[in-house]
Design an enzyme around this catalytic site. Structure first.
Site, short mmCIF file in Angstrom:
data_model
loop_
_atom_site.label_atom_id
_atom_site.label_comp_id
_atom_site.label_asym_id
_atom_site.label_seq_id
_atom_site.Cartn_x
_atom_site.Cartn_y
_atom_site.Cartn_z
CE LYS A 108 42.39 37.18 37.72
NZ LYS A 108 41.03 37.36 37.25
CE LYS B 278 40.51 31.63 42.21
NZ LYS B 278 39.71 32.78 42.29
CE LYS C 95 34.72 32.27 36.11
NZ LYS C 95 35.32 33.59 36.31
P1 ATP Z 1 39.41 33.68 37.14
O1 ATP Z 1 40.21 32.43 37.04
O2 ATP Z 1 38.93 34.21 35.81
O3 ATP Z 1 40.02 34.72 38.01
P2 ATP Z 1 37.69 32.50 39.12
O4 ATP Z 1 37.52 31.06 38.78
O5 ATP Z 1 38.56 32.86 40.25
O6 ATP Z 1 38.07 33.29 37.81
P3 ATP Z 1 35.64 34.49 39.63
O7 ATP Z 1 34.67 34.91 38.60
O8 ATP Z 1 36.76 35.42 39.91
O9 ATP Z 1 36.23 33.06 39.32
O10 ATP Z 1 34.88 34.15 40.97
C1 ATP Z 1 33.50 34.02 41.17
C2 ATP Z 1 33.25 33.60 42.59
O11 ATP Z 1 33.68 32.26 42.77
C3 ATP Z 1 33.99 34.43 43.64
O12 ATP Z 1 33.15 34.68 44.74
C4 ATP Z 1 35.14 33.55 44.04
O13 ATP Z 1 35.55 33.80 45.35
C5 ATP Z 1 34.53 32.17 43.91
N1 ATP Z 1 35.55 31.18 43.63
C6 ATP Z 1 36.28 31.09 42.49
N2 ATP Z 1 37.13 30.04 42.54
C7 ATP Z 1 36.93 29.47 43.75
C8 ATP Z 1 37.49 28.35 44.42
N3 ATP Z 1 38.43 27.62 43.83
N4 ATP Z 1 37.06 28.04 45.64
C9 ATP Z 1 36.08 28.77 46.23
N5 ATP Z 1 35.50 29.83 45.67
C10 ATP Z 1 35.91 30.19 44.45
#
Ligand code: ATP
Ligand code: LTN
Length: 331
Positions: A115, A197, A200
């Site tokens: 980040k 990964k 969002k």
């Molecule tokens: P950001 O992009 O804002 O960092 P993010 O999409 O990674 O967000 P978070 O709010 O950080 O989402 O994550 C919420 C939950 O979803 C966490 O438990 C995270 O491990 C899971 N998660 C997020 N993206 C993935 C993914 N691509 N595969 C599996 N689990 C995920």
């Protein structure tokens, strides 16, 4: 343990539209604990401001994330669903735990490194101490299990180190939490860069399938998913794109990789991508319908937020006052 029940705790940031990665990696697994555990699932808005947010969007997404928790199957009568900033004990404990967390430990966090590269113009102290706030979330509720995607494992491990350090100085303060990374919560990858990964906050909307995408959009995104130049659907360690699609298909249909290979024997990637898109869209349709009903009723969501925050605050205050007493704060 709380009230003689084991505790499950997790959180999702209202920092963007939720993706199928959030759903398959995290939210889908939350409901497994609803009957036997005491469950707390939080919309972590204080975490979200570690990167800049547009206020109106943050507010809208906070409601949406709560509505999606319920639409994805979390019964608000069986789970405490609440918004992090409504329970001030989180930030209060975070300060205390900051004093039990080492600079070196935080510097090693992969998410911080990622980040701070992505937001090079805003490497703020909150981004750096993000995992300490997450540790407070978890430790305030004497949590036993933390269902998360694999990308959060490192943060839960840091939380365990903080708890162990605190407990060594002040015995029996915190329960030691375990991260639960279920088989399905393997990392769901970006459709455009399958070594990364699915996230969002990705700027490329074609890389991400959102839970609220309509059927045509979902099918189009899967059709455009990056794969290799082979044509036969089979798992191989280096075929990241196809492996990711197989994982997603397997999550939605319950089929094993061998069954998928057999189903698409003699067919090409085109047929497979269409099938993945359809399976995903069909599974999301009831979630979307429930979401639309909930989001139209703000007053109901606000009642739930209030109830959730009161329930959570009750337990959080207990742990916080125990911590303050042990530290020697005059109460
Ligand atoms: P950001 O992009 O804002 O960092 P993010 O999409 O990674 O967000 P978070 O709010 O950080 O989402 O994550 C919420 C939950 O979803 C966490 O438990 C995270 O491990 C899971 N998660 C997020 N993206 C993935 C993914 N691509 N595969 C599996 N689990 C995920
Ligand atoms: N850091 C997590 C969200 C999160 C969380 C938590 C997860 C905040 N607090 C407590 C589990 C337990 C993320 O970025 N996905």
């Amino acid at each position: 343990m709380l009230d003689n029940k084991k505790v499950s705790y997790s959180g999702v940031q209202p920092s963007g539209n939720l993706t199928i990665g959030n759903y398959l990696g995290a939210i889908k697994n939350f409901s497994a604990y609803s009957d036997e555990y005491k469950c707390f699932y939080c919309v972590v808005d204080s975490h979200a401001i570690t990167v800049r947010q547009v206020p109106a969007e943050l507010r809208r997404r906070t409601y949406e994330t709560l509505a999606l928790y319920i639409a994805c199957g979390l019964d608000p009568d069986k789970n405490t669903l609440y918004v992090q900033s409504h329970v001030p004990a989180h930030t209060e404990l975070a300060w205390i735990l900051n004093c039990f967390t080492m600079f070196g430990e935080l510097s090693r966090m992969t998410q911080f490194k990622d980040k701070s590269e992505r937001h090079a113009d805003n490497v703020n102290a909150g981004l750096f101490t993000y995992p300490v706030l997450m540790a407070s979330d978890i430790l305030l509720y004497q949590t036993d299990v933390v269902p998360v995607g694999v990308d959060q494992k490192q943060h839960v491990e840091l939380c365990r180190n903080i708890a162990a350090r605190f407990n060594q100085l002040y015995p029996d303060t915190f329960t030691m939490p375990e991260p639960i990374i279920s088989k399905d919560s393997m990392k769901i990858a970006s459709l455009q860069e399958p070594t990364k990964k699915m996230s969002k906050s990705d700027e490329n909307v074609n890389a991400v399938v959102y839970i609220l995408d309509d059927k045509d959009t979902i099918i189009r995104k899967f059709k455009r998913a990056v794969t290799d130049s082979e044509t036969c659907v089979r798992y191989a360690p280096e075929k990241h794109g196809i492996n990711n699609l197989m994982t997603i298909y397997s999550c939605y249909t319950g089929k094993t990789f061998e069954e998928i290979e057999r189903e698409f024997d003699g067919k090409g990637y085109g047929d497979f991508k269409l099938a993945v898109g359809e399976a995903c869209a069909d599974a999301l349709a009831p979630v979307q319908q429930k979401f639309n009903e909930l989001i139209a009723d703000k007053a109901y969501l606000e009642t739930l937020m209030k109830k959730g925050a009161e329930e959570a605050a009750y337990y959080a205050r207990k742990t916080l006052s125990k911590v303050k007493r042990k530290l020697g704060f005059v109460q």
